[in-house]
Design an enzyme around this catalytic site. Sequence first.
Site, PDB file in Angstrom:
ATOM      1  N   GLU A  36      -2.441  21.248  38.374  1.00  0.00           N
ATOM      2  CA  GLU A  36      -2.009  20.023  39.036  1.00  0.00           C
ATOM      3  C   GLU A  36      -0.664  20.363  39.680  1.00  0.00           C
ATOM      4  O   GLU A  36       0.208  20.919  39.012  1.00  0.00           O
ATOM      5  CB  GLU A  36      -1.801  18.887  38.019  1.00  0.00           C
ATOM      6  CG  GLU A  36      -1.360  17.615  38.715  1.00  0.00           C
ATOM      7  CD  GLU A  36      -0.937  16.481  37.780  1.00  0.00           C
ATOM      8  OE1 GLU A  36      -0.752  16.739  36.574  1.00  0.00           O
ATOM      9  OE2 GLU A  36      -0.794  15.350  38.258  1.00  0.00           O
ATOM     10  N   ARG A 261      -4.119  27.653  23.848  1.00  0.00           N
ATOM     11  CA  ARG A 261      -3.025  27.854  24.784  1.00  0.00           C
ATOM     12  C   ARG A 261      -1.960  28.740  24.155  1.00  0.00           C
ATOM     13  O   ARG A 261      -1.885  28.900  22.945  1.00  0.00           O
ATOM     14  CB  ARG A 261      -2.420  26.521  25.203  1.00  0.00           C
ATOM     15  CG  ARG A 261      -1.654  25.798  24.109  1.00  0.00           C
ATOM     16  CD  ARG A 261      -1.185  24.424  24.588  1.00  0.00           C
ATOM     17  NE  ARG A 261      -0.767  24.479  25.985  1.00  0.00           N
ATOM     18  CZ  ARG A 261      -0.913  23.457  26.833  1.00  0.00           C
ATOM     19  NH1 ARG A 261      -1.463  22.342  26.431  1.00  0.00           N
ATOM     20  NH2 ARG A 261      -0.498  23.560  28.076  1.00  0.00           N
ATOM     21  N   LYS A 271       5.467  20.907  30.633  1.00  0.00           N
ATOM     22  CA  LYS A 271       6.031  20.653  31.962  1.00  0.00           C
ATOM     23  C   LYS A 271       7.090  19.550  31.894  1.00  0.00           C
ATOM     24  O   LYS A 271       8.065  19.581  32.622  1.00  0.00           O
ATOM     25  CB  LYS A 271       4.917  20.226  32.922  1.00  0.00           C
ATOM     26  CG  LYS A 271       4.250  21.394  33.628  1.00  0.00           C
ATOM     27  CD  LYS A 271       3.338  20.891  34.734  1.00  0.00           C
ATOM     28  CE  LYS A 271       2.413  21.992  35.212  1.00  0.00           C
ATOM     29  NZ  LYS A 271       1.373  21.463  36.108  1.00  0.00           N
TER      30      LYS A 271
END
Length: 555
Positions: A36, A261, A271
């Site tokens: 994104e 992850r 983020k």
Amino acid sequence: MSTAETPSSSNFIRTIITDDLESGKRDRVITRFPPEPNGYLHIGHAKSICLNFGLADEYKGRCNLRFDDTNPTKEEDEYVEAIKEDVAWLGFDWGEHLYFASDYFAQLYLWAVQLIKAGKAYVESQTAEQVRENRGTLTHPGVDSPYRDRSVEENLELFEQMKNGDFPDGTHILRAKIDMSSPNMNLRDPALYRILHAHHHRTGDTWCIYPMYDFAHGQEDSIEGVTHSICTLEFEDHRPLYEWFLNELEIFAPQQIEFARLNLSYTVMSKRKLLQLVNEKHVNGWDDPRMPTVSGMRRRGYPAAAIRTFCERIGVGRAASWIDLSVLEDCVREQLNESAFRRQAVLNPLKVTITNVPADRVEELVAPNHPQQPELGNRTLPFSNELYIERDDFMEDPPKKFFRLGPGREVRLRNAYIIKCDEVLKDDNGEVIELRCSADLDTLGKNPADGHKVKGIIHWVSARHAQKVAVRVYDRLFNRENPDKAENYLQALNPESLQETEALVEPSLLQAKPGETFQFERVGYFTADSKDSQAGKPVFNRTVTLRDTWAKMKA
RNA sequence: UGGGGCGUGGCCAAGCGGUAAGGCACCGGAUUUUGAUUCCGGCAUUCCCAGGUUCGAUCCCUGGCGCCCCAACCA
């Protein structure tokens, strides 16, 4: 897709793909990296990039770069450009296959209408709060919305009005009609579309309703013919929904595969937090060399190949894992050791006078750019009677294992002569300010004539020729292995993560080009900053130290 | 008495019923004008625990224990 390193071992994803190919379930491999554009890429994304592009490369398939831009309130063009730059820098090529979720908005809208017509979706008109309350909890089922049984016609009309901008934000959403009592929260009539009168970075004001991730992602994959849709573990619970849409819509079904992850010690990866570090100026931008971002690491001087090696080395699994920062640093050293030219630089100078060399004499010594690779050539190193050495390389009262300089001791000057410390000069405070040494002028490129051994070797620069340059010594951004375990991760910030200082360097270093990395022998790797260096006036970032067993012995 | 995952040496990680790969770290030793690099050698009788099935189990079954994820009109 050019630079995938040879796989060192198998992993469960390769096993799945190989099986799919052998069984005939798939006849090719298409993956995608779907960021994104709401921030910069970090080392966690690099893992996903290496995985997706690497797999595509291995199986002679392809990997698409697709921007998942379904939320106009958070996305910007600045980010898409930065992401493209980072992926390319990492060594991967998406060729013609650059896509945007926003390119599919029209198709997605049609599919939503299709679901409404099939009685599988309805317009919800409760408030967000009511929707949340009626969703139930982890242990209690939700209750059906009072709007759940609206007629197809009414839903169609309402949805069209939503699209036409007849309603303000937040007044309606389109929901899938699945099961309000499902133990999987994602299946309790998830939102498909929300009203957002927001300007989209690509579609402008064409739309005022935007699809949710769940309604978009699987269909995007399907449109692109993605065979293996690889994502992180937190999307595991979304898989039944991902499959539900593909099934209801009766379109090509990619397979979603989840992996754990990356967690890196001494750093944060979310983020939101990285954004906060930037916005609150705890660092100097997304590409601050202390940031775990791809752009930060690039500016720090980490080679792309080192990051690729790292991603291959850490492997891929489904178990939550914490990788120590030192693993990354070691990959960087491994790479830089091969390629970086050697230079001499003194960060914390101590003056040395060579008493048996005339003050007006200057020698141009020849030193190799790389001791293991003579084909890389040489540079000249001016030598005179006044030098600077590293303060750490002298001890007035050294321990036994210390084989550097001390009163009466001998040491080899790197690429030059063996010297002996005859005299130690101090100031009024007892601080050592100068060493007076004599050189054995018959030891250039050879050992002493009498055959005695000199173990210690130290680096130096000629005082008269040394150039002063700005140096930024970076350390880990956080003090704690897991900053998130602190009450507030900001409290775990390392106040000494950046020390700005100066170094005295050999003249040839003034020619360093932005982005060029050198090994300052015995000190570490330093990269000329790509933003702040000027012609003839480089600013060096410490990329990583050398391995230091002496420091370890002392500790 | 919600659901979904995960648990192999200090950190990752192969293994998929036949008797524990590999990398990093670590410990020795050799070479070295970087205490760097390189090079040799060492490093899990044991796979979260307890039972069970089997000639044989890290791999299968049962029961525990521990950890992670999920209740945005974010992705």
